[in-house]
Design a protein around this motif. Structure first.
Motif, short mmCIF file in Angstrom:
data_model
loop_
_atom_site.label_atom_id
_atom_site.label_comp_id
_atom_site.label_asym_id
_atom_site.label_seq_id
_atom_site.Cartn_x
_atom_site.Cartn_y
_atom_site.Cartn_z
N LYS A 1 12.39 -4.01 -32.29
CA LYS A 1 11.46 -3.56 -33.46
C LYS A 1 10.77 -2.84 -32.29
N ILE A 2 10.11 -1.32 -32.74
CA ILE A 2 8.91 -0.73 -32.12
C ILE A 2 7.56 -1.21 -32.74
N GLU A 3 6.52 -0.98 -32.39
CA GLU A 3 5.18 -1.69 -32.74
C GLU A 3 4.99 -0.42 -33.73
N LYS A 4 4.65 -0.11 -34.13
CA LYS A 4 4.38 1.17 -35.10
C LYS A 4 2.50 2.00 -34.52
N LYS A 5 1.96 2.87 -33.31
CA LYS A 5 0.86 2.82 -33.26
C LYS A 5 0.10 4.22 -34.18
N LEU A 6 -0.94 3.99 -35.11
CA LEU A 6 -1.41 4.97 -35.30
C LEU A 6 -2.10 5.54 -34.46
N PRO A 7 -1.26 7.08 -34.66
CA PRO A 7 -2.24 8.31 -34.31
C PRO A 7 -3.74 8.53 -34.29
N GLU A 8 -3.66 9.35 -32.98
CA GLU A 8 -5.72 9.12 -32.47
C GLU A 8 -5.84 10.76 -33.43
N ILE A 9 -6.68 10.00 -34.39
CA ILE A 9 -7.25 11.12 -34.54
C ILE A 9 -8.57 11.10 -35.00
N LEU A 10 -9.31 12.86 -34.30
CA LEU A 10 -11.49 12.81 -34.77
C LEU A 10 -11.54 12.74 -36.11
N THR A 11 -13.38 12.59 -35.91
CA THR A 11 -13.63 12.41 -37.29
C THR A 11 -14.04 13.89 -37.31
N VAL A 12 -14.60 13.45 -39.00
CA VAL A 12 -14.67 15.35 -39.28
C VAL A 12 -15.86 15.65 -37.81
N GLU A 13 -16.91 15.06 -38.11
CA GLU A 13 -17.58 15.22 -37.16
C GLU A 13 -17.25 15.92 -35.87
N GLU A 14 -16.11 15.47 -35.04
CA GLU A 14 -15.85 15.14 -33.88
C GLU A 14 -15.47 16.97 -33.70
N THR A 15 -14.45 17.39 -35.21
CA THR A 15 -13.46 18.24 -35.51
C THR A 15 -14.80 19.64 -35.61
N GLU A 16 -15.38 19.37 -36.17
CA GLU A 16 -16.21 20.29 -35.88
C GLU A 16 -17.03 21.30 -34.42
N ARG A 17 -16.96 20.00 -33.52
CA ARG A 17 -17.84 19.96 -32.42
C ARG A 17 -16.77 20.76 -31.81
N LEU A 18 -15.24 20.15 -32.13
CA LEU A 18 -14.46 21.04 -31.01
C LEU A 18 -14.26 22.89 -31.20
N LEU A 19 -14.32 23.05 -32.91
CA LEU A 19 -13.73 24.08 -33.05
C LEU A 19 -15.35 25.14 -33.06
#
Length: 294
Positions: free
Chosen positions: A102-120
């Protein structure tokens, strides 16, 4: 056993049309199994039993291999021995009853909308490289396509008038829409960026490296890491981060899972449901922080 592995890889390539990465993974896993069995003086596939395969799995656990690595190895063994049984090279498939851990499912790392806007916003200059980088980031977040699809995207596969890209693989193709921001960024790159990076008229790639050649995944990984640091983002950004963020932001804003599944190109809806779980986790987190009795 070495020859059987080679025959199996050839079969997967020619009959099943598997990707190069899948073939390399199978070959690597099976060669390690072959080495283990050889040390037990076992090289004839007809003599390999379920007990021997379970011994190999126990060995992998003993030397500290992760559950995901062991599961992948079991999948490789199952595919290999199923092939041998089908080809009548063995009478009985010894991998039939093997169980993956059994593999413990790790939720993917995501950016917040604000972090995404800063990145772009980071590639804000007008140099050919910055125009390219801005277009790549905008298009990746706008479509959620895989990085491998982005760096292999051809000019003929993007429609700027109708705002969609076409992604193709060996088995199917899908059409993914994008919005005005991505369109503007790609247009600016095509007009004032790409002509200065690509001097080969025969080049069909939409995005290239600064030498006008195909960009590698490692090249894009360095690019997104660089802009992530510039944006002051502490999350561990990978080439898949914008794809995950694209899906999570869509789901959190009410998009249905089947539409997101289609855009991402997932064959199984269960793969897409992780973004629903991720969204529910965010809701609980907000509740605990904001509710007076949270």
């Amino acid at each position: 056993m070495t020859q059987e592995i080679e025959n199996f890889i050839m079969y997967m390539r020619e009959e099943r049309h598997t990707s190069e990465n899948t073939e390399l993974s199978y070959e690597r896993d099976l060669k390690k199994l072959c080495q283990f069995l050889a040390e037990q003086d076992m090289e004839d596939v007809e003599q390999i039993s379920e007990t021997m395969l379970n011994s190999y799995i126990l060995y992998l656990e003993k030397i500290g291999r992760k559950a995901s690595t062991i599961s992948r190895s079991i999948a490789s063994m199952k595919a290999f021995f199923h092939y041998l049984a089908r080809e009548e090279r063995i009478e009985h498939d010894p991998s039939e009853n093997l169980k993956a851990p059994k593999i413990e499912k790790k939720l993917p790392e995501i950016l917040t909308v604000e972090e995404t806007e800063r990145l772009l916003e980071q590639p804000s200059g007008t140099s050919p490289k910055e125009l390219r980088d801005r277009a790549m980031l905008e298009l990746l977040y706008a479509t959620g396509i895989r990085v491998s699809e982005l760096i292999h995207l051809k000019i003929s596969e993007i429609n700027l008038n109708l705002e969609f890209v076409t992604c193709k693989d060996a088995h199917k193709e899908r059409v993914v829409p994008f919005g005005d921001k991505a369109r503007e960024a790609v247009l600016a790159y095509l007009e004032n960026g790409r002509p200065f990076l690509v001097d080969d008229d025969a080049c069909e790639l939409l995005f290239t490296n600064c030498s006008g050649k195909a960009m590698s995944r490692q090249g894009f990984w360095k690019l997104i890491k660089h802009y992530g640091a510039m944006a002051g983002i502490e999350a561990d950004i990978t080439p898949h981060t914008l794809r995950h963020s694209f899906a999570a932001h869509l789901v959190s804003n009410g998009a249905d899972l089947h539409s997101v599944q289609e855009m991402l190109g997932h064959s199984d809806i269960a793969t897409t449901q992780v973004y629903n779980a991720l969204n529910q986790g965010r809701v609980r987190e907000v509740y605990k922080k904001a509710h007076p009795r949270g």
